[in-house]
Scaffold this motif. Structure first.
Motif, PDB file in Angstrom:
ATOM      1  N   HIS A 178       0.942  -1.284   0.015  1.00  0.00           N
ATOM      2  CA  HIS A 178      -0.079   0.033  -0.007  1.00  0.00           C
ATOM      3  C   HIS A 178       0.766   1.113   0.116  1.00  0.00           C
ATOM      4  N   ALA A 179       1.952   1.233   0.882  1.00  0.00           N
ATOM      5  CA  ALA A 179       2.492   2.522   0.832  1.00  0.00           C
ATOM      6  C   ALA A 179       3.558   2.675  -0.298  1.00  0.00           C
ATOM      7  N   LEU A 180       4.042   1.488  -0.977  1.00  0.00           N
ATOM      8  CA  LEU A 180       4.873   1.555  -2.322  1.00  0.00           C
ATOM      9  C   LEU A 180       3.834   2.083  -3.326  1.00  0.00           C
ATOM     10  N   ALA A 181       2.503   1.579  -3.437  1.00  0.00           N
ATOM     11  CA  ALA A 181       1.501   1.941  -4.366  1.00  0.00           C
ATOM     12  C   ALA A 181       1.181   3.571  -4.250  1.00  0.00           C
ATOM     13  N   LEU A 182       1.227   3.997  -2.962  1.00  0.00           N
ATOM     14  CA  LEU A 182       0.786   5.450  -3.103  1.00  0.00           C
ATOM     15  C   LEU A 182       2.087   6.470  -3.219  1.00  0.00           C
ATOM     16  N   ALA A 183       3.180   5.800  -3.204  1.00  0.00           N
ATOM     17  CA  ALA A 183       4.200   6.557  -3.119  1.00  0.00           C
ATOM     18  C   ALA A 183       4.249   6.584  -4.944  1.00  0.00           C
ATOM     19  N   ILE A 184       4.239   5.591  -5.543  1.00  0.00           N
ATOM     20  CA  ILE A 184       4.267   5.696  -7.109  1.00  0.00           C
ATOM     21  C   ILE A 184       3.229   6.564  -7.483  1.00  0.00           C
ATOM     22  N   ILE A 185       1.880   6.424  -7.127  1.00  0.00           N
ATOM     23  CA  ILE A 185       0.890   7.358  -7.469  1.00  0.00           C
ATOM     24  C   ILE A 185       1.169   8.623  -7.196  1.00  0.00           C
ATOM     25  N   ALA A 186       1.786   9.223  -6.197  1.00  0.00           N
ATOM     26  CA  ALA A 186       2.357  10.497  -6.015  1.00  0.00           C
ATOM     27  C   ALA A 186       3.210  10.848  -6.836  1.00  0.00           C
ATOM     28  N   SER A 187       3.991  10.048  -7.257  1.00  0.00           N
ATOM     29  CA  SER A 187       5.218  10.299  -8.262  1.00  0.00           C
ATOM     30  C   SER A 187       4.379  10.504  -9.673  1.00  0.00           C
ATOM     31  N   ALA A 188       3.505   9.611 -10.023  1.00  0.00           N
ATOM     32  CA  ALA A 188       2.908   9.624 -11.407  1.00  0.00           C
ATOM     33  C   ALA A 188       2.096  11.268 -11.455  1.00  0.00           C
ATOM     34  N   SER A 266       8.472  11.646 -23.524  1.00  0.00           N
ATOM     35  CA  SER A 266       8.572  12.526 -22.160  1.00  0.00           C
ATOM     36  C   SER A 266       7.817  12.483 -21.553  1.00  0.00           C
ATOM     37  N   GLY A 267       8.255  12.524 -20.012  1.00  0.00           N
ATOM     38  CA  GLY A 267       7.278  12.523 -18.953  1.00  0.00           C
ATOM     39  C   GLY A 267       7.077  11.070 -18.414  1.00  0.00           C
ATOM     40  N   ILE A 268       6.454  10.205 -19.268  1.00  0.00           N
ATOM     41  CA  ILE A 268       6.428   8.928 -19.022  1.00  0.00           C
ATOM     42  C   ILE A 268       7.731   8.250 -18.985  1.00  0.00           C
ATOM     43  N   ALA A 269       8.754   8.512 -19.926  1.00  0.00           N
ATOM     44  CA  ALA A 269       9.944   8.067 -20.010  1.00  0.00           C
ATOM     45  C   ALA A 269      10.690   8.410 -18.530  1.00  0.00           C
ATOM     46  N   ASP A 270      10.827   9.595 -18.152  1.00  0.00           N
ATOM     47  CA  ASP A 270      11.432  10.249 -17.179  1.00  0.00           C
ATOM     48  C   ASP A 270      10.882   9.572 -15.780  1.00  0.00           C
TER      49      ASP A 270
END
Length: 401
Positions: A178-188, A266-270
């Motif tokens: 859950h923590a990792l998923a939220l971190a990735i969502i915040a990043s995206a 660009s964006g997705i790649a970064d």
């Protein structure tokens, strides 16, 4: 397994060594963007010349180390934690920034024809007052490649430092996935916000965009999760063959994830690039802390020394390089200038470490020690644990990049 004892201060030598190696790759990166050495990017060496990878590794390690401090049996209070972060990161930067401005005003201030675009952009001889204020107070719209070209990482570190204790508290209450998923969502979401606002995500980090604070905070969370669940992954890695497998996959992700920059928009790649590197960095940290063989390699004295001065090396190497280039602008001195700069980066970093970085850390300790009761202070000096309630002991950082 007692996680705190298992990963005691002695074990952090591996992380400092990793920081040192990563700092050297940043040095190589900046040397090879100078025109005479740019051809190295056409060789297989290009996979180890990407300094951005090293920054992601720095962030993962910082998340790991800071989380151990904040979740120790006697964690520092927020005020003490923040005072130490400011002294650890900001005071050495401020000294180096002042020196860089002074040197820029003393050396040749025109373009250097043989050095290339990056050099002439980083030190163009102009130091507007508005830009000085931005660089001193870490606010405003940055030319992050100007004067001290590594400033962008420090700005993100200081931003994240302000709310990192709250982030750790939140992550402790969540399951790993859950923590990792939220971190990735915040990043995206950070990259999505850039696209919605019409900003170019390419090299947005160098513009120190506010949106990307969420992205890099997500990378810090990777280190937090490694720290909070260190007993679990350490035990998992003890099974025969797993360390070698994890190390191989991690190195591949760390060095080869940049290939996505050529094929994705660009964006997705970064986004994918940074998370691929972060995954590789996480695996490298785990293996470094679990493998006796890797530990023995990282205990080699030159690596230990570079790890010790890694933050000063990171701060000063571009200043040394740019100062020497602008002190020797003639085309026939190009190779000599690069050679002199290469010979100076370690001695200058060593000088700054002993003259600036260590005293800055000592200032942080002194400022926080004053708030400790005398009996507690005596116990700390003897290495004993404080028993009185309310006397939080400030855990010392083993060092930073």
């Amino acid at each position: 397994m007692n996680g705190v004892n298992r990963f005691s201060a002695e074990r952090f030598s591996q992380l400092n060594a990793l920081r040192g190696i990563a700092a050297l790759t940043v040095v190589l990166n900046h040397f090879t963007v100078i025109d005479p050495l740019r051809e190295l990017w056409r060789t297989p060496l290009r996979f180890v010349l990407n300094g951005h990878n090293a920054v992601i590794l720095f962030f993962v390690i910082s998340g790991f180390v800071l989380t151990l401090q904040l979740t120790s049996p006697e964690p520092p209070g927020y005020q003490d934690y923040l005072v130490k972060r400011v002294c650890r990161i900001y005071l050495p930067y401020l000294a180096v920034f002042g020196a860089a401005c002074a040197i820029m005003l003393l050396v040749y201030r025109g373009p250097v024809s043989w050095a290339g675009v990056w050099t002439n952009s980083a030190w163009d001889g102009r130091i507007p007052v508005s830009e000085v204020l931005q660089h001193v107070f870490f606010v405003g719209v940055y030319r992050a490649e100007h004067i001290v070209p590594v400033i962008w990482t420090l700005i993100y570190e200081m931003r994240i430092a302000l709310f990192f204790p709250l982030l750790v508290m939140a992550v402790r209450r969540l399951r790993v996935h859950h923590a990792l998923a939220l971190a990735i969502i915040a990043s995206a979401s950070a990259y999505l916000a850039l696209l919605v606002e019409g900003k170019n995500p390419y090299n947005a980090n160098l513009k120190v965009q506010w949106e990307l604070t969420a992205h890099f905070a997500g990378i810090f969370v990777v280190g937090t999760l490694l720290a909070l669940h260190r007993a679990r992954w350490s035990a998992w890695l003890q099974v025969r063959g797993r360390k070698a497998l994890v190390l191989g996959v991690s190195l591949a992700l760390y060095f080869l994830s940049q290939a996505v920059l050529r094929v994705a928009p660009s964006g997705i790649a970064d986004f994918l690039f940074d998370w691929g590197v972060a995954t590789g960095a996480a695996g490298m940290v785990c293996v470094a802390l679990s493998s006796a063989h890797i530990t023995s390699i990282l205990a080699w004295k030159p690596i230990v020394f570079v790890g010790m001065i890694s933050y000063s090396l990171y701060l000063t190497h571009t200043v040394v390089l740019l100062a020497v280039i602008h002190a020797m602008p003639a085309a026939n001195t190009a190779w000599l200038a690069l050679a002199i700069a290469a010979l100076l980066v370690i001695p200058v970093a060593t000088l700054v470490y002993f003259a600036v970085e260590r005293p800055s850390v000592a200032i942080g300790r002194a400022l926080t020690l004053r708030r400790v009761l005398p009996v507690d202070r005596d116990r700390r000096r003897r290495g004993e644990s404080a028993k009185e309630p309310g006397n939080a002991s400030a855990v010392q950082s083993p060092g930073r990049r």
